[in-house]
Each structure stands twice: as C-alpha cells, then as structure tokens.
Design a protein around this motif. Structure first.
Motif, short mmCIF file in Angstrom:
data_model
loop_
_atom_site.label_atom_id
_atom_site.label_comp_id
_atom_site.label_asym_id
_atom_site.label_seq_id
_atom_site.Cartn_x
_atom_site.Cartn_y
_atom_site.Cartn_z
N SER A 53 38.17 -12.89 8.45
CA SER A 53 37.04 -11.96 8.45
C SER A 53 35.76 -12.76 8.21
N GLY A 54 34.64 -12.09 8.43
CA GLY A 54 33.35 -12.71 8.13
C GLY A 54 32.58 -13.20 9.33
N GLY A 55 33.18 -13.14 10.50
CA GLY A 55 32.45 -13.56 11.69
C GLY A 55 31.35 -12.56 12.05
N GLY A 56 30.55 -12.96 13.02
CA GLY A 56 29.48 -12.08 13.46
C GLY A 56 28.42 -12.83 14.22
N LEU A 57 27.30 -12.16 14.39
CA LEU A 57 26.15 -12.73 15.11
C LEU A 57 25.15 -13.30 14.11
N VAL A 58 24.74 -14.53 14.34
CA VAL A 58 23.79 -15.18 13.45
C VAL A 58 22.82 -16.00 14.29
N GLN A 59 21.59 -16.12 13.84
CA GLN A 59 20.61 -16.93 14.55
C GLN A 59 20.84 -18.41 14.27
N PRO A 60 20.42 -19.27 15.19
CA PRO A 60 20.51 -20.72 14.91
C PRO A 60 19.83 -21.05 13.59
N GLY A 61 20.49 -21.91 12.82
CA GLY A 61 19.99 -22.25 11.50
C GLY A 61 20.50 -21.35 10.40
N GLY A 62 21.17 -20.28 10.76
CA GLY A 62 21.68 -19.34 9.78
C GLY A 62 23.02 -19.75 9.20
N SER A 63 23.56 -18.87 8.36
CA SER A 63 24.81 -19.15 7.66
C SER A 63 25.79 -17.99 7.78
N LEU A 64 27.04 -18.31 7.72
CA LEU A 64 28.12 -17.33 7.64
C LEU A 64 29.21 -17.88 6.73
N ARG A 65 29.95 -16.98 6.11
CA ARG A 65 31.10 -17.38 5.32
C ARG A 65 32.33 -16.66 5.86
N LEU A 66 33.26 -17.43 6.36
CA LEU A 66 34.51 -16.87 6.85
C LEU A 66 35.55 -16.86 5.73
N SER A 67 36.41 -15.85 5.78
CA SER A 67 37.51 -15.75 4.83
C SER A 67 38.81 -15.59 5.60
N CYS A 68 39.89 -16.09 5.00
CA CYS A 68 41.22 -15.91 5.58
C CYS A 68 42.16 -15.54 4.44
N ALA A 69 42.62 -14.31 4.46
CA ALA A 69 43.55 -13.81 3.45
C ALA A 69 44.97 -14.04 3.93
N ALA A 70 45.76 -14.74 3.11
CA ALA A 70 47.12 -15.11 3.48
C ALA A 70 48.15 -14.32 2.69
#
Length: 115
Positions: A7-24
C-alpha cells in the motif's frame, strides 16, 4: 498461506515523497530478508532495496541510493520503503518480495511521478 499486501502508492510530483508499506502474513516474518522490486512498462522487474532479517543491513540499487530507505518492523510484520526526491524514472509498479516458500510476491502498488 503467504500474503504480502502493498500500500501507499499514488501520484506524486517530481521531487515529492511517498512511503510504501508491505504487510506480511503466513510466515515467520522476522526469519526472512525482505526486498522491494519495481517494474516499469516495457522493462524488466528490477531489485530496488533489500533489508536483512533484523534490519541491521540494507542494500540499494545505484539508481535510488541516497533517496530511498528500506526499513522493517518485526512486531508489525511490515516492511517499508520511504521514497524521497522522486523522479519520473521512478514511476513503476512496486512489489514486495520474500524468499519464503521459494519466493513470494505481493500484488504491487502503482507509483506515478508526474507534474
């Protein structure tokens, strides 16, 4: 049954940040190193980052070094990918991977980097 849910994906502008998570779930998470891979359209899936079982050691693709950080929480059975200074070339579907059971993959989460 092994499950990896990103989870955590999406649309972001260049230079931006995202945090992805993976629940196992379905295996002893703390016994296995975990990795993030990505696949852009028309390209092969590539290894982005790996973290050892206790989180004491990490490794990264040259293309993301200094911008991405992999981490894990062995209590929450979750692995993370903090992505900073995102570039259009980072756009891809990002997958979580464990070597358990001869290798298991999540369903992926789309990261789009666009202005």
């Amino acid at each position: 049954q092994v499950q990896l849910v990103e989870s955590g994906g999406g649309l972001v502008q260049p230079g931006g940040s995202l945090r992805l998570s993976c629940a196992a779930s379905g295996f002893t998470f703390s016994n296995y190193r975990m990795s993030w891979y990505r696949q852009a359209p028309g390209k092969e899936r590539e290894l982005v980052a790996t973290i050892t079982r206790a989180g004491g050691s990490t490794s990264y693709a040259d293309s993301v070094k200094g911008r991405f950080t992999i981490s894990r929480d062995n209590i929450k059975n979750t692995v993370y990918l903090q992505m900073n200074s995102l570039k259009p070339e980072d756009q891809a579907v990002y997958y979580c991977y464990t070597s358990y059971n001869d290798g298991s993959w999540g369903q992926g989460t789309q990261v789009t980097v666009s202005s």
